[in-house]
Design a protein around this motif. Structure first.
Motif, PDB file in Angstrom:
ATOM      1  N   LYS A 250       0.941  -1.452  -0.226  1.00  0.00           N
ATOM      2  CA  LYS A 250       0.297   0.264  -0.339  1.00  0.00           C
ATOM      3  C   LYS A 250       0.973   1.406   0.479  1.00  0.00           C
ATOM      4  O   LYS A 250       1.486   1.642   1.309  1.00  0.00           O
ATOM      5  CB  LYS A 250      -1.089  -0.190   1.693  1.00  0.00           C
ATOM      6  CG  LYS A 250      -1.978   1.232   1.205  1.00  0.00           C
ATOM      7  CD  LYS A 250      -3.135   0.513   2.157  1.00  0.00           C
ATOM      8  CE  LYS A 250      -3.836   2.167   2.335  1.00  0.00           C
ATOM      9  NZ  LYS A 250      -3.287   3.397   2.124  1.00  0.00           N
ATOM     10  N   ARG A 255      -3.373   8.908  -5.730  1.00  0.00           N
ATOM     11  CA  ARG A 255      -4.304   8.536  -6.311  1.00  0.00           C
ATOM     12  C   ARG A 255      -4.606   9.067  -7.968  1.00  0.00           C
ATOM     13  O   ARG A 255      -5.078  10.181  -7.715  1.00  0.00           O
ATOM     14  CB  ARG A 255      -5.818   7.949  -6.082  1.00  0.00           C
ATOM     15  CG  ARG A 255      -6.113   6.916  -6.576  1.00  0.00           C
ATOM     16  CD  ARG A 255      -7.077   6.143  -5.849  1.00  0.00           C
ATOM     17  NE  ARG A 255      -8.236   5.165  -6.173  1.00  0.00           N
ATOM     18  CZ  ARG A 255      -9.167   4.092  -5.557  1.00  0.00           C
ATOM     19  NH1 ARG A 255      -8.673   4.058  -3.806  1.00  0.00           N
ATOM     20  NH2 ARG A 255      -9.532   3.234  -6.537  1.00  0.00           N
ATOM     21  N   GLU A 299      -1.032   4.575  -8.065  1.00  0.00           N
ATOM     22  CA  GLU A 299      -0.951   5.673  -7.040  1.00  0.00           C
ATOM     23  C   GLU A 299       0.640   6.203  -7.001  1.00  0.00           C
ATOM     24  O   GLU A 299       1.873   5.444  -7.354  1.00  0.00           O
ATOM     25  CB  GLU A 299      -0.709   4.414  -5.620  1.00  0.00           C
ATOM     26  CG  GLU A 299      -0.461   5.857  -4.414  1.00  0.00           C
ATOM     27  CD  GLU A 299      -1.418   6.166  -3.359  1.00  0.00           C
ATOM     28  OE1 GLU A 299      -2.753   5.740  -4.242  1.00  0.00           O
ATOM     29  OE2 GLU A 299      -1.573   6.762  -3.147  1.00  0.00           O
ATOM     30  N   LYS A 402      -6.426  -8.325  -1.721  1.00  0.00           N
ATOM     31  CA  LYS A 402      -7.845  -7.995  -2.909  1.00  0.00           C
ATOM     32  C   LYS A 402      -8.191  -9.306  -3.213  1.00  0.00           C
ATOM     33  O   LYS A 402      -8.088 -10.626  -3.467  1.00  0.00           O
ATOM     34  CB  LYS A 402      -7.254  -7.328  -4.101  1.00  0.00           C
ATOM     35  CG  LYS A 402      -6.859  -6.035  -3.981  1.00  0.00           C
ATOM     36  CD  LYS A 402      -6.534  -5.149  -5.272  1.00  0.00           C
ATOM     37  CE  LYS A 402      -5.723  -4.267  -4.811  1.00  0.00           C
ATOM     38  NZ  LYS A 402      -5.307  -2.931  -5.563  1.00  0.00           N
ATOM     39  N   LYS A 419      -7.833  -2.988   3.626  1.00  0.00           N
ATOM     40  CA  LYS A 419      -6.356  -2.747   3.686  1.00  0.00           C
ATOM     41  C   LYS A 419      -6.068  -2.826   5.247  1.00  0.00           C
ATOM     42  O   LYS A 419      -7.184  -2.786   5.861  1.00  0.00           O
ATOM     43  CB  LYS A 419      -6.587  -0.877   3.680  1.00  0.00           C
ATOM     44  CG  LYS A 419      -7.090  -0.358   4.414  1.00  0.00           C
ATOM     45  CD  LYS A 419      -7.417   1.105   4.199  1.00  0.00           C
ATOM     46  CE  LYS A 419      -8.453   1.822   5.111  1.00  0.00           C
ATOM     47  NZ  LYS A 419      -9.371   3.050   4.122  1.00  0.00           N
TER      48      LYS A 419
HETATM   49  P1  ATP Z   1     -10.080   5.415   1.231  1.00  0.00           P
HETATM   50  O1  ATP Z   1      -9.624   5.544   0.316  1.00  0.00           O
HETATM   51  O2  ATP Z   1     -10.618   3.849   1.693  1.00  0.00           O
HETATM   52  O3  ATP Z   1     -11.201   6.513   1.463  1.00  0.00           O
HETATM   53  P2  ATP Z   1      -7.827   6.977   1.934  1.00  0.00           P
HETATM   54  O4  ATP Z   1      -8.177   7.407   0.723  1.00  0.00           O
HETATM   55  O5  ATP Z   1      -7.691   7.239   3.364  1.00  0.00           O
HETATM   56  O6  ATP Z   1      -9.216   5.768   1.958  1.00  0.00           O
HETATM   57  P3  ATP Z   1      -6.281   4.046   2.516  1.00  0.00           P
HETATM   58  O7  ATP Z   1      -7.733   4.287   3.834  1.00  0.00           O
HETATM   59  O8  ATP Z   1      -4.984   4.732   2.922  1.00  0.00           O
HETATM   60  O9  ATP Z   1      -7.045   5.697   1.640  1.00  0.00           O
HETATM   61  O10 ATP Z   1      -6.407   3.173   2.006  1.00  0.00           O
HETATM   62  C1  ATP Z   1      -7.209   3.312   0.294  1.00  0.00           C
HETATM   63  C2  ATP Z   1      -5.767   3.755  -0.520  1.00  0.00           C
HETATM   64  O11 ATP Z   1      -4.535   3.596  -0.447  1.00  0.00           O
HETATM   65  C3  ATP Z   1      -6.548   4.279  -1.973  1.00  0.00           C
HETATM   66  O12 ATP Z   1      -7.456   4.734  -2.536  1.00  0.00           O
HETATM   67  C4  ATP Z   1      -5.114   4.285  -2.824  1.00  0.00           C
HETATM   68  O13 ATP Z   1      -4.959   5.165  -2.761  1.00  0.00           O
HETATM   69  C5  ATP Z   1      -4.431   4.082  -2.193  1.00  0.00           C
HETATM   70  N1  ATP Z   1      -3.147   2.908  -2.335  1.00  0.00           N
HETATM   71  C6  ATP Z   1      -2.115   3.037  -2.053  1.00  0.00           C
HETATM   72  N2  ATP Z   1      -1.784   1.221  -2.886  1.00  0.00           N
HETATM   73  C7  ATP Z   1      -2.277   0.818  -3.440  1.00  0.00           C
HETATM   74  C8  ATP Z   1      -2.670  -0.281  -3.793  1.00  0.00           C
HETATM   75  N3  ATP Z   1      -1.882  -1.036  -4.133  1.00  0.00           N
HETATM   76  N4  ATP Z   1      -4.117  -1.007  -4.180  1.00  0.00           N
HETATM   77  C9  ATP Z   1      -5.178   0.160  -4.046  1.00  0.00           C
HETATM   78  N5  ATP Z   1      -5.506   1.301  -3.691  1.00  0.00           N
HETATM   79  C10 ATP Z   1      -4.121   1.756  -2.851  1.00  0.00           C
END
Ligand code: ATP
Length: 569
Positions: A250, A255, A299, A402, A419
């Motif tokens: 992650k 994004r 990302e 996933k 996550k």
């Molecule tokens: P959310 O998007 O779930 O509302 P958030 O924006 O606070 O939460 P996180 O909780 O940190 O973000 O987790 C989701 C985000 O992680 C995704 O929106 C994406 O931007 C990021 N991300 C990073 N690596 C990956 C990956 N391998 N697959 C999918 N998303 C990823």
């Protein structure tokens, strides 16, 4: 449709709190709109002129609006300014002076909704020399024909301050009710919206050919609403939920959703705003892909070649702001880790299983700026834990697991993605909360005029915001100054219409900004309204601000439902 009808209904909506009542009023209005009016009406209700990805900025300066009110009503600007000072609302000021108009315009006639919409679009898009005078003229012309209540909404709208408190969920419900009398078409409408991020377009399609909503198609250059991840606390829980799954690093970056058709490329943020101009290096790499039509997501992170490490999100964005875009892309090259693909050469790949999508990704993005994300098939919790530990030791945020069989779930938080993030103190995760108001500083903080924030969550079942914490720590001096300035620009003379609250801040603000908040635990408190039951709501214990999340919109805040789940109830 006459604009007066919409203004009248906006007035009714402003006075009520219940979402059901709001839905009925809107449904009635949507029913009356003609197919060529409905998208204008939906945008106006949202306080927009077009979907955010079109990049139209409202926000005429207050000075210009005062001038237009003065020209149209014949009252001196000084009177208008002193009334505005007292009321704190230029919309109400316009309403007052239009009702006391000194001169009646010869050209005045009843305003049509589409005419008002077109004029507002002209106000928002005029640019270049003389454009300010032109904007003032368009606005004063509109006010010449406006009734007092119309003037209130016209002025609030052009200032970017229409605050009806109507969220997307209410508009989707109202569209369904407008046709069937109930919410039976809500899911179909929401799915269509998730594929194009354009509520006006969905409403128009629905009005013209309702059946088309069922078979809504992805279109290049209409961004898809992002799939969202659920959260679980341990590798064991993840394997129990997903079984054999795919686990990726992650990345804590930015994004991006990338669209390409022939020689055209657009890049959208998580908030679905057009960001292409900020990423010339990524655009170039996308153009060189051997595919004519493609939509994919990844990302982006800045990479430090010398030290062989990635910069954090904050560093990545800071570098981009501080340096010129061109300079930054040379000095701090980006790498985009591709983790999904929604469309490829005429084929909707979003409906394929994740396993199939991953195979396509691996075939297209092996190396370079566009890079396949690191990931592995996992069956056992021990392997998942090992990948998680590796990710943390590399300075990453955690992992994403996933479901191998799931399609891309646009716009929804589902267990297709889960996550697992590194913990902050005793707590597993952080919350993204909406800023609802701020406190003026006392003691040492008095010089900043800022002492803390009142923040909340979004209750998407009720369509209302609810408070969850009063944050007093985590701010640098610079951030306190910046927050006060930022929030003063959106201050309200009253609480937001769609907020349930018990405690009050010194200054209420329009819900617009999201902050990421760390905390020790979730407790219950009579002072907060988040998921309130038996007199007590959920509250964050020892909340501290981590950062402002300018990549998120207000409806992307953590929901009350998620808080309940995080609290284990
Ligand atoms: P959310 O998007 O779930 O509302 P958030 O924006 O606070 O939460 P996180 O909780 O940190 O973000 O987790 C989701 C985000 O992680 C995704 O929106 C994406 O931007 C990021 N991300 C990073 N690596 C990956 C990956 N391998 N697959 C999918 N998303 C990823």
């Amino acid at each position: 449709m006459l604009f007066s009808l919409a203004a009248q209904r906006f007035h009714e909506i402003e006075k009520i709190r219940g979402r059901l009542e709001m839905t009925d009023i809107l449904a009635d209005l949507f029913r009356m709109a003609l197919p060529n009016e409905i998208s204008d009406l939906v945008y106006l209700t949202k306080g927009q002129l077009l979907p955010p990805y079109k990049g139209i900025d409202l926000g005429l300066g207050e000075r210009f609006a005062e001038e237009a009110i003065s020209i149209s009503t014949g009252h001196p600007k000084s009177n208008i300014q002193s009334y505005f000072k007292k009321s704190g609302d230029l919309g109400l000021t316009a309403e007052h002076f239009v009702s006391e108009r000194k001169q009646q315009s010869l050209s005045s006639s009843e305003l049509e909704l589409s005419y008002v919409y077109d004029a507002m679009l002209k106000i928002a898009t005029s640019s270049g020399t003389g454009s300010q005078q032109l904007k003032i003229r368009y606005l004063s012309d509109l006010l010449n024909s406006a009734t007092p209540i119309e003037a209130r909404y016209i002025v609030r709208f052009v200032l970017g301050q229409l605050r009806l408190g109507v969220g997307d969920p209410t508009i989707l419900d109202a569209l369904s009710v407008s046709k069937t009398g109930d919410k039976s078409l809500r899911n179909e409408l929401e799915n269509a919206y998730n594929l194009c991020s354009d509520l006006g377009f969905v409403a128009k399609t629905f009005k013209e050919t309702p059946d088309k909503i069922k078979e809504f198609q992805i279109e290049i250059f209409k961004p898809i609403r992002p799939a969202l991840a659920e959260r679980l606390k341990t590798p064991e829980e993840i394997i129990k939920k997903l079984g054999r799954c795919f686990v990726e690093y992650k990345y804590d970056g930015f994004r991006l959703m990338c669209h390409k058709k022939g020689k055209e490329v657009e890049i959208y943020s998580r908030k679905l705003e057009k960001m292409t101009h900020m990423f010339p290096d990524v655009k170039k790499a996308i153009l060189s892909l051997p595919h004519d039509e493609i939509i994919f997501e990844g990302e982006a992170l800045a990479f430090n070649k010398k030290e062989d490490r990635f910069y954090s999100f904050q560093e990545t964005m800071h570098r981009r702001r501080k340096h010129g875009i061109k300079e930054a892309s040379l000095k701090y090259p980006l790498r985009v880790f591709i983790f999904d693909i929604q469309y490829l050469d005429g084929r909707n790949t979003s409906i394929l299983s994740f396993k199939q999508r991953r195979e396509i990704i691996e075939g297209i993005f092996p190396k370079g700026i566009l890079h396949t994300s690191d990931g592995w098939i996992v069956e056992k919790p021990a392997k998942l834990r090992k990948i998680f530990d590796d990710a943390i030791s590399k300075g990453l945020e955690g992992v994403m697991a996933k479901d191998l069989n799931s399609p891309y779930v646009a716009g929804k938080r589902k267990f297709a993605w889960v996550k697992l993030k590194k913990s902050y103190g005793a707590q597993m995760d952080t919350v993204d909360a909406v800023i609802l108001g701020y406190y003026k500083g006392k003691g040492a903080r008095a010089i900043f005029g800022f002492g803390g924030l009142l923040v909340g969550t979004y209750n998407n079942e009720k369509g209302r915001f609810e408070t969850i914490a009063k944050i007093g720590t985590g701010f640098t001096e610079q951030e306190m100054e910046m927050l006060r300035e930022m929030l003063d620009r959106i201050k309200l003379g009253h609480p937001p219409h769609d907020l349930d609250y018990e405690i009050k801040p010194d200054v209420w603000v329009k819900p617009l900004y999201i902050v990421e908040v760390a905390f020790d635990e979730i407790t219950r408190s009579p002072s907060h309204t988040c998921g309130k039951k038996e007199g007590k709501g959920y509250a964050l214990r020892f909340p501290r601000m981590i950062r402002i999340r300018d990549d998120k919109g207000i409806y992307d805040s953590t929901t009350t439902k998620e808080i309940k789940r995080m609290a284990g109830s």
